[in-house]
Every structure is written in structure tokens, then in C-alpha cells.
Design a protein around this motif. Structure first.
Motif, PDB file in Angstrom:
ATOM      1  N   MET B  37      56.845  37.780  44.315  1.00  0.00           N
ATOM      2  CA  MET B  37      57.417  39.133  43.862  1.00  0.00           C
ATOM      3  C   MET B  37      58.572  39.756  44.555  1.00  0.00           C
ATOM      4  O   MET B  37      59.029  39.274  45.396  1.00  0.00           O
ATOM      5  N   PHE B  38      59.424  39.611  43.437  1.00  0.00           N
ATOM      6  CA  PHE B  38      61.266  39.600  43.959  1.00  0.00           C
ATOM      7  C   PHE B  38      60.658  40.519  42.771  1.00  0.00           C
ATOM      8  O   PHE B  38      60.812  41.039  42.237  1.00  0.00           O
ATOM      9  N   GLY B  39      62.456  41.854  43.019  1.00  0.00           N
ATOM     10  CA  GLY B  39      63.521  42.504  42.470  1.00  0.00           C
ATOM     11  C   GLY B  39      64.172  41.935  41.303  1.00  0.00           C
ATOM     12  O   GLY B  39      63.499  40.786  40.151  1.00  0.00           O
ATOM     13  N   PHE B  40      65.214  41.746  41.459  1.00  0.00           N
ATOM     14  CA  PHE B  40      66.157  41.024  40.507  1.00  0.00           C
ATOM     15  C   PHE B  40      66.430  39.060  41.083  1.00  0.00           C
ATOM     16  O   PHE B  40      65.700  39.034  41.877  1.00  0.00           O
ATOM     17  N   GLU B  41      66.453  38.332  40.748  1.00  0.00           N
ATOM     18  CA  GLU B  41      66.719  37.443  40.806  1.00  0.00           C
ATOM     19  C   GLU B  41      68.205  37.135  41.683  1.00  0.00           C
ATOM     20  O   GLU B  41      69.018  36.978  41.182  1.00  0.00           O
ATOM     21  N   ARG B  42      67.284  36.688  42.690  1.00  0.00           N
ATOM     22  CA  ARG B  42      69.011  36.147  44.196  1.00  0.00           C
ATOM     23  C   ARG B  42      69.138  35.147  44.501  1.00  0.00           C
ATOM     24  O   ARG B  42      68.093  36.087  45.159  1.00  0.00           O
ATOM     25  N   ARG B  43      69.897  34.639  44.546  1.00  0.00           N
ATOM     26  CA  ARG B  43      69.559  33.205  45.791  1.00  0.00           C
ATOM     27  C   ARG B  43      69.659  34.472  46.864  1.00  0.00           C
ATOM     28  O   ARG B  43      71.107  34.937  47.231  1.00  0.00           O
ATOM     29  N   GLY B  44      69.301  33.720  48.268  1.00  0.00           N
ATOM     30  CA  GLY B  44      68.959  34.531  49.710  1.00  0.00           C
ATOM     31  C   GLY B  44      68.331  34.787  49.649  1.00  0.00           C
ATOM     32  O   GLY B  44      68.403  35.325  51.010  1.00  0.00           O
ATOM     33  N   ALA B  45      68.010  35.616  48.925  1.00  0.00           N
ATOM     34  CA  ALA B  45      67.292  37.577  48.941  1.00  0.00           C
ATOM     35  C   ALA B  45      65.424  36.516  48.986  1.00  0.00           C
ATOM     36  O   ALA B  45      65.160  35.795  48.885  1.00  0.00           O
ATOM     37  N   PRO B  46      64.900  37.077  50.383  1.00  0.00           N
ATOM     38  CA  PRO B  46      63.890  36.827  50.995  1.00  0.00           C
ATOM     39  C   PRO B  46      62.570  36.961  49.403  1.00  0.00           C
ATOM     40  O   PRO B  46      62.588  38.225  48.545  1.00  0.00           O
ATOM     41  N   VAL B  47      61.661  36.339  49.623  1.00  0.00           N
ATOM     42  CA  VAL B  47      60.847  35.448  48.172  1.00  0.00           C
ATOM     43  C   VAL B  47      60.080  35.607  48.602  1.00  0.00           C
ATOM     44  O   VAL B  47      59.241  35.272  49.119  1.00  0.00           O
ATOM     45  N   THR B  48      58.318  36.317  48.104  1.00  0.00           N
ATOM     46  CA  THR B  48      57.384  36.294  48.309  1.00  0.00           C
ATOM     47  C   THR B  48      57.051  36.318  47.255  1.00  0.00           C
ATOM     48  O   THR B  48      56.471  36.565  46.472  1.00  0.00           O
ATOM     49  N   ALA B  49      55.868  34.666  47.576  1.00  0.00           N
ATOM     50  CA  ALA B  49      54.575  34.338  45.964  1.00  0.00           C
ATOM     51  C   ALA B  49      53.245  34.148  46.460  1.00  0.00           C
ATOM     52  O   ALA B  49      53.336  34.046  48.294  1.00  0.00           O
ATOM     53  N   PHE B  50      52.878  34.272  45.400  1.00  0.00           N
ATOM     54  CA  PHE B  50      51.238  34.487  46.450  1.00  0.00           C
ATOM     55  C   PHE B  50      49.927  33.588  44.919  1.00  0.00           C
ATOM     56  O   PHE B  50      51.097  33.081  44.278  1.00  0.00           O
ATOM     57  N   ALA B  51      49.378  32.685  46.082  1.00  0.00           N
ATOM     58  CA  ALA B  51      48.669  31.887  44.935  1.00  0.00           C
ATOM     59  C   ALA B  51      47.077  32.161  45.199  1.00  0.00           C
ATOM     60  O   ALA B  51      46.958  32.186  46.827  1.00  0.00           O
ATOM     61  N   ARG B  52      46.575  32.243  44.197  1.00  0.00           N
ATOM     62  CA  ARG B  52      44.531  31.798  44.430  1.00  0.00           C
ATOM     63  C   ARG B  52      44.474  30.288  44.617  1.00  0.00           C
ATOM     64  O   ARG B  52      45.160  29.855  42.846  1.00  0.00           O
ATOM     65  N   PHE B  53      43.598  29.671  44.688  1.00  0.00           N
ATOM     66  CA  PHE B  53      43.021  28.221  44.065  1.00  0.00           C
ATOM     67  C   PHE B  53      41.377  28.513  44.640  1.00  0.00           C
ATOM     68  O   PHE B  53      40.677  29.026  45.727  1.00  0.00           O
ATOM     69  N   SER B  54      40.782  27.940  42.949  1.00  0.00           N
ATOM     70  CA  SER B  54      39.203  28.850  43.512  1.00  0.00           C
ATOM     71  C   SER B  54      38.596  28.286  42.299  1.00  0.00           C
ATOM     72  O   SER B  54      39.227  27.270  41.750  1.00  0.00           O
ATOM     73  N   SER B  55      36.609  27.372  42.699  1.00  0.00           N
ATOM     74  CA  SER B  55      36.392  26.671  41.943  1.00  0.00           C
ATOM     75  C   SER B  55      36.288  27.378  40.767  1.00  0.00           C
ATOM     76  O   SER B  55      35.233  26.556  39.861  1.00  0.00           O
ATOM     77  N   SER B  56      35.786  29.390  40.862  1.00  0.00           N
ATOM     78  CA  SER B  56      35.441  29.273  40.123  1.00  0.00           C
ATOM     79  C   SER B  56      36.793  30.522  39.280  1.00  0.00           C
ATOM     80  O   SER B  56      37.913  30.605  39.896  1.00  0.00           O
ATOM     81  N   PRO B  57      37.015  31.052  37.495  1.00  0.00           N
ATOM     82  CA  PRO B  57      38.017  31.516  37.074  1.00  0.00           C
ATOM     83  C   PRO B  57      38.869  32.350  38.240  1.00  0.00           C
ATOM     84  O   PRO B  57      38.170  33.235  39.033  1.00  0.00           O
ATOM     85  N   VAL B  58      40.333  32.927  38.225  1.00  0.00           N
ATOM     86  CA  VAL B  58      40.911  33.516  39.125  1.00  0.00           C
ATOM     87  C   VAL B  58      40.355  34.742  38.353  1.00  0.00           C
ATOM     88  O   VAL B  58      41.857  35.192  37.258  1.00  0.00           O
ATOM     89  N   ARG B  59      40.583  36.392  38.203  1.00  0.00           N
ATOM     90  CA  ARG B  59      40.950  36.812  37.855  1.00  0.00           C
ATOM     91  C   ARG B  59      42.139  38.389  38.540  1.00  0.00           C
ATOM     92  O   ARG B  59      41.903  38.665  37.790  1.00  0.00           O
ATOM     93  N   GLU B  60      42.171  38.189  39.536  1.00  0.00           N
ATOM     94  CA  GLU B  60      42.258  39.021  40.942  1.00  0.00           C
ATOM     95  C   GLU B  60      44.239  39.548  39.812  1.00  0.00           C
ATOM     96  O   GLU B  60      44.548  38.278  39.932  1.00  0.00           O
ATOM     97  N   LYS B  61      44.619  40.136  40.283  1.00  0.00           N
ATOM     98  CA  LYS B  61      46.235  40.195  39.237  1.00  0.00           C
ATOM     99  C   LYS B  61      46.888  41.041  40.500  1.00  0.00           C
ATOM    100  O   LYS B  61      47.428  41.615  40.264  1.00  0.00           O
ATOM    101  N   THR B  62      46.668  40.434  41.413  1.00  0.00           N
ATOM    102  CA  THR B  62      46.668  41.895  43.563  1.00  0.00           C
ATOM    103  C   THR B  62      47.917  40.797  44.237  1.00  0.00           C
ATOM    104  O   THR B  62      47.510  39.499  44.336  1.00  0.00           O
ATOM    105  N   GLN B  63      48.316  41.380  44.685  1.00  0.00           N
ATOM    106  CA  GLN B  63      49.367  40.445  45.464  1.00  0.00           C
ATOM    107  C   GLN B  63      48.557  40.630  47.257  1.00  0.00           C
ATOM    108  O   GLN B  63      47.078  40.531  47.025  1.00  0.00           O
ATOM    109  N   ILE B  64      48.842  39.372  47.546  1.00  0.00           N
ATOM    110  CA  ILE B  64      47.549  38.960  48.721  1.00  0.00           C
ATOM    111  C   ILE B  64      48.436  39.167  49.908  1.00  0.00           C
ATOM    112  O   ILE B  64      49.165  39.446  50.788  1.00  0.00           O
ATOM    113  N   TYR B  65      46.856  40.576  50.405  1.00  0.00           N
ATOM    114  CA  TYR B  65      47.516  41.885  52.208  1.00  0.00           C
ATOM    115  C   TYR B  65      46.533  40.290  53.185  1.00  0.00           C
ATOM    116  O   TYR B  65      46.503  40.945  54.785  1.00  0.00           O
TER     117      TYR B  65
END
Lengths: 415, 182
Positions: B37-65
Motif C-alpha cells: 500500500m503506497f501512493g506514488f512510487e517513490r524511493r525512500g518513502a515508507p512502504v507497507t506491504a501485507f501478506a496472507r499465507f494459508s492452507s485454504s484460498p485467501v479471499r480477503e482483500k483488506t489490509q492487515i490490522y
């Protein structure tokens, strides 16, 4: 989605944009013309790479802006070519006159639009306002929920656009950021299967083409009777596209083993008392919340809109008839209406729903996240409505401040 | 399902780390989904990413809180309250840091893993982009993955000399990560 076990698959982890680019490669277009814009840029990067390595044998025209992109693909399409382009938000706005002309000329252009806000407040954020602003441009609109569906919808879009009985441009929409950059496993169709899926188009009469030196005009002027005839025929082709899309979904299942249900996807709808109506990436989240709510005995379902233009009113009425409470989730606004645009459209069919009560949820605007908590709140509100309690007709889930100050004026209690 | 949140800055390979791990999970027959999740692609700007790993299909499309795993590629954020927000009890954290000491504390943190990934990357690939070292260290710390699918996943991202050098990064990440039970 129904998935059958197949003998052979090739699953790769790719982004939504990657899925769109690979789908564009698999349909073997003659001409691609596009201009990059966040969050669509990756599609054009990947197509450029495919083109450079010879994996894609198309004419790639790197135009100086979106307006040229649409004019190029419209012209190439009218000359009989299969074409692809992709844009988002401001890019879609910048090509708007050509978008209208393409529809009027009945050119079977397929375009991906990665949904992003367009309200004039400069923002790089997800939202469906760009889709809503162009909803009556005369294009067929399809909306994807995940990366696999992006892949499948882009391929299916060509069968719909180029069908002799349809001949309309198709826009495939998916949420910027939440889907465009989402990496997940996608079953990539084999080229041979995609070629087979398109064979039926070769058996159809050839569509009218512009030929150099030929005495044929396209996109010519029409006044009064001529104009009316073209508009009526456009509308009639739109109506035909509804059943055609259902049919294409079934044929797709035969070859690729995946079916989504056509114009709409019904999730746990059969015995549902309350229903959420949604579109795009929010639907995956809604499904997980529905499963949790059903674990505690709440009979809730989802009606997912996959075809948004033409508005699939008949099939939606059929699916929603007799439900106690219906909540429509909109990721955009329509001025003059308190409720969201899709809510207002469905509201036009309220009298056919057999007494179902309807409410509107505004969420996911300006990149706000349609969280599981938000969806839970929506379902709880629907249950209250079904139980006869007073609830707001319109709830800004992503911006509660909009609900508070003048509740009696802004939000009409339904009961 | 494991929910992982990545914190770093544009240019560190935050997005690629999350993509490689999702790729590796899918290779094991499980399901993985990641997005930044970021706005414009910029070097040095804070970037957050999210990942879900599961034995069943991952359907959620939300950020991770409410993550149960944190991956911090940018050491300057290691004690930032934003990094720990919503952390579930019993969580683990992987940190890229030159100080290989377990001096990060949070009441919900059960396991802390530290590796000087930027330094290792500098030695092996000539630039201090820590992401592939982090991939190997993640496999070791989390126990969710073997090293093999991580190495296989790399083939979708690199080729030739770069692939070879980054494979060494994954291996060194796996072997050299220091793990502290808190």
C-alpha cells in the motif's frame, strides 16, 4: 466460482496487472496502444516486455496520451483488428470523447480500466468513481473480484465484444491497489485452449470493416431517424449481451473449468434472509465475513455484480426477490442522491422485489479499506432492518462523520 | 492463516519480499496473497506491504490490522509504535539490523529474529537491497516454509548471475539469522 479439477494447470503467482497483461497476450491482439498511468502502469510495462522479446506479435503503439490510445485502437478495430488498451481514472477521462465515439461506432475494443478515484482532488487512491462517471458511455462494463477473474474476464470480454450479434466495446474494471498490485496464484490458460475458445468467432459472419480505398464510412453523422435507429440498435445489442455473457461463462467453464455465474455471482443466496450487493475486490472480503456470520446462524448472502452495464436488473430481481433486507455497497457517489449510484439503480426495481427493504452503504472511497469489521457492521445493520428496527437508509461506513451531525435530515429511518 | 505485515522504504524491495514469499507458498500447494500500500512510487518513502499465507484460498482483500508476524526491512522503524499497532499476542518479528542484539521489546512479541540483511546483500549482490536475505531468514524464523520453495520462487524474479547471487542471499539469510525467544 466453480472450479473443476483439471488434468493440467500452470499456476503462477502474478499481480492483477500481470494477469491483465498475460490475458492480453493470450488473445493475440493485432494492435495495442496505451499510455501508462498509476495503478495501471505495470500492464503496459509487461506488454512492452512481451513485445520486445517477441512473445507478443502485435503492433505496439506507444502513444503520447490516452486520447490517442483510444483513437488508435478504435481505428484499428474498425479496420478489422483485434485490439487492447488499458487505462485508469484520469487517463479514462482524457480519452472520454474517443470512448464515446468508439461506442457509437460499435467498435469491439476491449479496454482494462483499473479503478481509481477521479474527483478532482488529486489523489492516487482506489474507488469506483471513474467507472461510475462513464457508466453510460455505451460500453459493456465487467468487474473482477480477484486476479484469476481478471485473467478470465479479459479473455471472455473478446468473445462478447467481437460476437457478431453484439459488436460493442467492453471495459474490464478492477480495483486499483487492492487488486492491481495483489500477488496471488493464478491458473494461466494454455494458448491452445484460448485459441479454441475463440474458434466460434471465425464461424460467424465477418463484421463490416474499413478497407483502404473502399467506399465505406464509419462513425458517420446521423440525424433524427438515422441517429435514433443507431441508438435503438445499440440499446438492443446491450440487452442481448446479458444472455450472451451467461452463455460465454458456461462455454468458458467447459474449456477452462471455471464458472462464475455470468452477469452476477450468487454466494450463499439460496436460503439467505439478508443480502449484501457488491462488486469488485470487496466481494472476497464479504464472502469471508458471510462464512463467519453463518457460523453463528445468520442467514446472509452476497449478490456480486459482474456485469454492470448493461445493468443486469432481471437477474438481480430474480435473485433478490423475497429477501427481507438488502444492502448495496457503493465505492462511489452520485450527486443529488443520498445513496450510492448502484443502490439508486437497484432501487428503481424495488417494487418488483416483493417487499424487500433496501439500504445503502458508502465505503471504500479514497482508498479506504472495506474491512471485515466494516462488512460485519453492514450485516448487523441489515439484520436490525430485517428485525424491524429503525436504521439509516444511507450509512457512510468509511466516514462516520457524515452520519452524525444532522441524522434526521440526512438519514431517513427506513421504518 | 498467517497474517504478515512488512515495513520498509521504497527501494528496499519490500514489495518484492512479500511477492517472493507468496510465490514460495503457492509452490508448496498452499495459498498466498500479498499486496503493498503506497501512493506514488517513490524511493525512500515508507512502504507497507501485507501478506496472507494459508492452507485454504485467501479471499480477503483488506489490509492487515492484526498481524501475527512483522517483517521490518528498515531498522529506523524498529521501535516505531506504528509498526507494532494491532500486533497479536504470541507474535514474531523479523528485523533487518546491524545491531544483532535482541533489544526490541513488545508485550505481544514471543520471538525476535535479527539479521544484518543489508550488509549480506552488499557482500553478495553488491547493493544493499536486503529483500532476498530476508526471504531466507523468514523461512527459518517462521518455520512455515522450507528453503527450497523460496529458492524456486526466486526464478520468477531473477536470472543468470543475479539469480545465483540472490540464491546465496536466501541461503545466508536462512543460516545466519539470529533468533531470540522472548
Amino acid at each position: 466460482m466453480i472450479t473443476k479439477i483439471k488434468d493440467k494447470t500452470q499456476v503462477k503467482v502474478i499481480t492483477g496487472n500481470g494477469a491483465a497483461a498475460i490475458a492480453a497476450k493470450l488473445v493475440r491482439p493485432d494492435v495495442v496502444a496505451a499510455y501508462p498511468i498509476t495503478p495501471q502502469t505495470e500492464i503496459i510495462e509487461q506488454i512492452s516486455k512481451f513485445h520486445a522479446t517477441g512473445e507478443m506479435d502485435c503492433e505496439l503503439i506507444t502513444v503520447e496520451g490516452e486520447n490517442s490510445a483510444m483513437n488508435v485502437v478504435m481505428a484499428a478495430s474498425l479496420a478489422g483488428g483485434r485490439v487492447f488498451t488499458a487505462t485508469s481514472s484520469w487517463g479514462l477521462v482524457f480519452m472520454y470523447d474517443a470512448v464515446l465515439a468508439t461506442a457509437g461506432a460499435r467498435a469491439p475494443v476491449v479496454m482494462v480500466n483499473v479503478n481509481r478515484e477521479t474527483p478532482g482532488i488529486i489523489a492516487v487512491s482506489s474507488g469506483q468513481q471513474d467507472m461510475i462517471c462513464t457508466r453510460d458511455a455505451g460500453w459493456i462494463f465487467l468487474i473482477a473480484e480477484d486476479c484469476q477473474e481478471i485473467m478470465d474476464l479479459v479473455i471472455q470480454a473478446y468473445r462478447l465484444a467481437e460476437d457478431y450479434e453484439i459488436q460493442l466495446p467492453v471495459m474490464v474494471h478492477y480495483d486499483g491497489f487492492y487488486l492491481s498490485y495483489l500477488s496471488e496464484g493464478v491458473d494461466i490458460p494454455f494458448q491452445e485452449d484460448v485459441d479454441n475458445f475463440f474458434l466460434v468467432l471465425k464461424d460467424q459472419p465477418e463484421r463490416t470493416k474499413l478497407v483502404p480505398g473502399g467506399k465505406l464510412g464509419c462513425g458517420s453523422h446521423g440525424i433524427l431517424g438515422g441517429y435514433l435507429e443507431l441508438r435503438y440498435k445499440h440499446m438492443a445489442a446491450m440487452e442481448r449481451s446479458k444472455d450472451k455473457f451467461d452463455l460465454i461463462d458456461k462455454e468458458y467453464e467447459k474449456i477452462f473449468g471455471r464458472s462464475y455465474g455470468g452477469q452476477v455471482e450468487e454466494y450463499k443466496m439460496e436460503d439467505a434472509h439478508v443480502v449484501l450487493v457488491g462488486s469488485g475486490s470487496m466481494c472476497g472480503t464479504i464472502k469471508t465475513v458471510i462464512d463467519k456470520k453463518r457460523d453463528v446462524g445468520i442467514k446472509v448472502g452476497l449478490l456480486k455484480i459482474r456485469m454492470y452495464r448493461p445493468f443486469p436488473s432481471e437477474i438481480m430481481v430474480k435473485a433478490l426477490k423475497g429477501k427481507k433486507a438488502i444492502g448495496v455497497v457503493d465505492r462511489s457517489l452520485s450527486f443529488g442522491f443520498k445513496g450510492g449510484p448502484i443502490y439508486m439503480e437497484l432501487k428503481a426495481f424495488e417494487t418488483q422485489l416483493g417487499g424487500s427493504e433496501m439500504i445503502s452503504f458508502i465505503d471504500g472511497i479514497a482508498n479506504t479499506d472495506i474491512t471485515t469489521a466494516n462488512v460485519g457492521l453492514m450485516i448487523d445493520t441489515l439484520c436490525d432492518l430485517a428485525a424491524g428496527k429503525d436504521v439509516r437508509e444511507v450509512t457512510w461506513v468509511c466516514y462516520p462523520e457524515a452520519n452524525e451531525p444532522d441524522l434526521p435530515k440526512n438519514g431517513r429511518a427506513v421504518k | 492463516m498467517s497474517e504478515v505485515r512488512f515495513h520498509g522504504r521504497g527501494g528496499q524491495g519490500v514489495v518484492t519480499t512479500s511477492k517472493i514469499l507468496a510465490n514460495a507458498f503457492v509452490r508448496t500447494g498452499q495459498f498466498g496473497a500479498s499486496f503493498p500500500m503506497f501512493g506514488f512510487e517513490r524511493r525512500g518513502a515508507p512502504v507497507t506491504a501485507f501478506a496472507r499465507f494459508s492452507s485454504s484460498p485467501v479471499r480477503e482483500k483488506t489490509q492487515i490490522y492484526n498481524p501475527d508476524i512483522l517483517v521490518i526491512l528498515d531498522p529506523s522503524q524498529k521501535n516505531s509504535p506504528a509498526v507494532f499497532e494491532g500486533l497479536l499476542p504470541g507474535a514474531m518479528m523479523l528485523l533487518n539490523d546491524s545491531e544483532l542484539k535482541g533489544n526490541v521489546f513488545h508485550k505481544n512479541l514471543r520471538k525476535l529474529a535479527i539479521i544484518d540483511a543489508s550488509k549480506i546483500a552488499g557482500e553478495e549482490i553488491g547493493v544493499s537491497i536486503p529483500n532476498t536475505v530476508i526471504v531466507g531468514a523468514f523461512a527459518k524464523m517462521s518455520g512455515l516454509l522450507q528453503i527450497e520453495p523460496c529458492c524456486d520462487a526466486l526464478q520468477d524474479f531473477f536470472s543468470g548471475k543475479k539469480l545465483a547471487a540472490n540464491l546465496i542471499c536466501v541461503d545466508r539469510g536462512f543460516k545466519e539469522v539470529k533468533i531470540f525467544d522472548l
